[in-house]
Design an enzyme around this catalytic site. Structure first.
Site, PDB file in Angstrom:
ATOM      1  N   ASP A 296       0.860  -1.175   0.000  1.00 18.67           N
ATOM      2  CA  ASP A 296       0.000   0.000   0.000  1.00 18.67           C
ATOM      3  C   ASP A 296       0.908   1.241   0.000  1.00 18.67           C
ATOM      4  O   ASP A 296       2.132   1.141   0.149  1.00 18.67           O
ATOM      5  CB  ASP A 296      -0.986  -0.001   1.178  1.00 18.67           C
ATOM      6  CG  ASP A 296      -2.220   0.849   0.849  1.00 18.67           C
ATOM      7  OD1 ASP A 296      -2.166   1.639  -0.119  1.00 18.67           O
ATOM      8  OD2 ASP A 296      -3.243   0.736   1.548  1.00 18.67           O
TER       9      ASP A 296
HETATM   10  C1  BGC Z   1      -5.069   3.156  -0.056  1.00 18.05           C
HETATM   11  C2  BGC Z   1      -5.216   2.118  -1.138  1.00 18.05           C
HETATM   12  C3  BGC Z   1      -5.134   2.780  -2.491  1.00 18.05           C
HETATM   13  C4  BGC Z   1      -3.797   3.462  -2.591  1.00 18.05           C
HETATM   14  C5  BGC Z   1      -3.554   4.115  -3.930  1.00 18.05           C
HETATM   15  C6  BGC Z   1      -3.846   4.007  -0.272  1.00 18.05           C
HETATM   16  O1  BGC Z   1      -3.811   5.096   0.593  1.00 18.05           O
HETATM   17  O2  BGC Z   1      -5.049   2.524   1.190  1.00 18.05           O
HETATM   18  O3  BGC Z   1      -6.398   1.410  -0.987  1.00 18.05           O
HETATM   19  O4  BGC Z   1      -5.348   1.846  -3.509  1.00 18.05           O
HETATM   20  O5  BGC Z   1      -3.732   4.463  -1.583  1.00 18.05           O
HETATM   21  O6  BGC Z   1      -4.334   5.223  -4.116  1.00 18.05           O
END
Ligand code: BGC
Length: 760
Positions: A296
């Site tokens: 993530d």
């Molecule tokens: C979130 C993810 C997301 C990623 C990209 C993160 O902050 O937890 O679910 O896909 O950002 O935007």
């Protein structure tokens, strides 16, 4: 030059980039061997740095969906892109932007390996479907799949290859803002929806220009953050992990999901990103997942703050060993991994494994055959916002609405001769219904409830805002300020309500009040809305309350006083049309809650599939020593699976046939006992009465949506096999134990019929 100017300059450089070779001759594309062979051939040609480059994902130069990047990052990213040290980018969107970055990767780097472009296509791209929690309320797997299909088509036409969806985290805590992004509290329903969405996104042919790779996230436990506070610690037992959290991820793996995203949280002391047990032992080991895992946003670096990695180099080492294949925005792999390999701390075979997984997905997407296949501006124009996409999102929006209460048949509204007062800031809002995760959608593109109701011209409609919900403009990356004081516009709304036959009040949360980092400690109607509701109630009791929200709310007062309540969530672009059709009865509501609604925030976490405890019921009148609250009931306000229709259904004749010792057939008769045609989600639950690890009081194990005209009856059949009857014990083995079971059937988790059977 400030950061923005630097970004802009780079954007222009990228878009005007003409210094490249015209068409690359790509050896790998022509190779007629299997994808595995093509990947192996390519891998053999790669330097260590180029391999690690494939494991590096950068945010684009435009949108940001995590903490803002440091100044200077843009220049570094551009340099890395040209060197082939970037395997993927996220938040690059639109054919023009995608083509610009793809051109650098394909035409300027030594090996010309295409990027995989990722984006949060969470509930649509530009044309938005309901938020995922709302879609889950439809229990309509076909409509959910279709919604993912059109989202894939629209985003693929904008150059995107990969979505960071579906989020399959089960959650029992409405305080957690991201419940809007999942399918609710139940692992069975959650698994079915995960599969439907993955099939919708990926289709039968990943190489088609209408499909994109999906991503099951967040692996794992993210929905169980302590106290519902986003990113918080997760500490849970084996039974919950195996039986509640894992199943939708396992279903996603079996459905062929191409990627996983790990999670920000630590799980029982070990951050998910550095978790060998989760990623190597379970996912890639026991389950045989052969796609790749992306971290993530910055979650590798965050292991330092967790207190698990001593510095970024250590974080890279732990992540690579644990099986995190791609680094989103930590710069940990690109800066540290080569040295770690040279020092012998990370084996090159682990790098090869990760790169093999990533390249495989790129080949499967057809990116090596034509890296620009997703880059046709004419096609992008033709597809974006096409009538077929609007039709699909309207369809699922109607189906996502849940009728929570309808006393004296106040709904559906009469189509003529009525004076309707429409009240609430959200009623005229054309942005809030787009919900959270709407990066590509423009403000003011949703159909408001006001606009939806205006299409029904037989009644007189008066609109009064009553009060602002928020102060100032709502934005994705900025905390919303709620109006907690200004009631100056109440009088106008009260006057309108006095003159009306029926008042429709649209209240709830703004689209940006739920979603990532939007945890709440209070689940009441925010700001002055409760006050407004009570003020209107004093002058007109004929109120239809339409809720717009991204999570269960504690609307206990409303449930006691307001005759009709409609849960309309954040329904996306077609919101107002869907709501109007339901209020006027052109669509008979069929949704059922995918999450329990608490009576009070103090009951949270509250869920239907709880364990009984040793003291589940009051032993005698006025006794105190049983499992309860002294100031509130244990029951939710609205149970999981609850949802009414403009007709009624009766259940009878529950029959269980034993086919073998571990296979049973269950049938039940369902009849439409009302006066209009309607749909019902027939739900089947089981209870394993005693087991070596205690089982919940009820577990959903089957559901079927039927449509019946008045007086029509249908017999519904369910199969119960080992898969439904067994469970995971505390060593992670799936077991089916002999003993007594109950079966419950009905139109919600507060079921109406029950029977018993026994496994010898
Ligand atoms: C979130 C993810 C997301 C990623 C990209 C993160 O902050 O937890 O679910 O896909 O950002 O935007």
């Amino acid at each position: 030059m400030n950061k923005n100017n630097l970004y802009n300059l780079l954007v222009i450089l990228l878009i005007l980039n003409v210094s490249c070779k015209e068409a690359i001759s790509n050896d790998f594309a022509g190779n007629t061997n299997s994808i595995d062979n093509k990947v192996a051939d390519l891998l053999a040609k790669m330097t260590l740095e180029e391999k690690i480059g494939q494991m590096n994902q950068y945010n684009g130069f435009w949108d940001v969906t995590g903490p803002k990047p440091a100044a200077g990052d843009a220049a570094k990213k551009y340099d890395h892109l040209k060197k082939g040290y970037v395997g993927s980018m996220l938040n690059v969107r639109g054919v023009k932007e995608v083509r610009a970055v793809q051109k650098v990767a394909v035409e300027e780097t030594r090996l010309g390996i295409p990027l995989i472009i990722g984006f949060d296509v969470i509930h649509g791209y530009k044309t938005l479907s309901p938020i995922p929690l709302a879609e889950a309320a439809s229990w309509d797997l076909e409509a959910i799949k279709k919604s993912a299909q059109v989202a894939a088509k629209e985003s693929a036409a904008a150059g995107i290859n990969w979505t960071f969806a579906p989020m399959v985290d089960i959650s029992r805590d409405a305080r957690w803002g991201r419940v809007m992004e999942g399918a609710g509290e139940d692992p069975y329903l959650g698994s079915k929806i995960a599969v439907a969405r993955i099939h919708g996104f990926q289709g039968d042919d990943l190489a088609s220009h209408e499909t994109i790779a999906a991503c099951a996230k967040h692996w794992a436990g993210y929905g169980f953050a302590e106290a519902g506070r986003d990113y918080n610690t997760v500490d849970i037992g084996t039974s919950t992990l195996n039986n509640i959290i894992f199943p939708p991820f396992k279903a996603a793996t079996d459905a062929g999901v191409k990627t996983f995203m790990n999670s920000f949280n630590e799980l029982n002391g070990i951050p998910a990103t550095g978790n060998v047990y989760l990623q190597r032992d379970i996912l890639k080991g026991k389950w045989g997942f052969d796609g790749f895992v992306v971290s993530d946003w910055g979650s590798m670096n965050e292991m330092i703050a967790h207190g698990y990695a001593k510095d970024r180099k250590h974080a890279a080492e732990l992540s690579a060993i644990a099986g995190s294949d791609m680094d989103m925005e930590s710069y940990a792999y690109v800066d540290e991994l080569a040295n770690l390999v040279r020092e012998g701390k990370v084996k090159e075979s682990l790098i090869d494994d990760a790169v093999t997984r990533i390249l495989k997905v790129k080949f499967e997407l057809g990116l090596f055959d034509d890296p620009y296949k997703y880059c046709n501006e004419d096609y992008e124009k033709e597809v974006t916002g096409s009538p077929a996409i609007h039709e699909a999102v309207l369809d699922v929006a109607k189906k996502s609405i849940v009728l929570l209460k309808n006393e004296n048949q106040l709904l559906p509204l009469k189509k003529e001769g009525q004076h309707i007062a429409l009240i609430g800031a959200l009623a005229a809002d054309k942005t809030s219904p787009l919900g959270s995760w709407r990066i590509a959608a423009d403000d003011n593109t949703a159909v408001s409830v006001l606009e939806g109701l205006q299409k029904y011209t037989g009644n007189k409609l008066t609109y009064a805002k009553g009060a602002d919900l928020a102060i100032g403009k709502a934005e994705f990356a900025i905390e919303l300020k709620i109006n907690t004081e200004d009631t100056s516009e109440f009088p106008e709304a009260i006057a309108a309500a006095k003159k009306a036959d029926v008042v429709v009040m649209v209240l709830g949360e703004h689209g940006f009040q739920s979603g990532e980092a939007r945890s709440r400690t209070d689940l009441n109607l925010p700001g002055v809305q409760q006050e407004l509701l009570e003020a209107i109630y004093k002058v007109n009791k004929n109120i239809v309350l339409v809720l717009n929200n991204g999570r269960p709310l504690t609307i206990t007062w409303a449930d006691t006083h307001i005759p009709a309540i409609v849960e309309a969530w954040h329904l996306g672009t077609q919101s107002g049309n869907a709501i109007a059709e339901v209020l006027y009865g052109d669509y008979n509501p069929s949704g059922k809650l995918p999450m329990s609604f608490p009576r009070h925030v103090g009951q949270v976490p509250i869920y239907y599939n709880y364990k009984n405890t040793g003291r589940p019921i009051i032993p005698a009148p006025n006794e105190v020593f049983w499992s309860h609250y002294i100031d509130e009931s244990n029951d939710p306000l609205y149970a999981f699976g609850h949802g009414l229709s403009y007709t009624t259904f009766s259940y009878s004749n529950l029959v269980i046939d034993k086919v073998s010792n571990d296979t049973f057939k269950v049938s039940v008769d369902v009849k439409n006992t009302g006066s209009v045609t309607g749909k019902e989600v027939v739900q089947l639950y089981i209870q394993d009465l005693f087991a070596s690890v205690t089982r919940p009081v009820k577990e959903l194990k089957g559901f079927e949506m039927i449509e019946l005209s008045p007086n029509k009856q249908e017999t519904i059949h369910f199969n119960l096999t080992k898969d439904e009857l067994g469970f995971f014990n505390n060593t992670g083995d799936f077991v089916l134990e002999p003993g007594d079971f109950k079966v419950y059937v009905g139109g919600s988790s507060k079921t109406v019929l029950e029977s018993k059977f026994n496994i010898e």
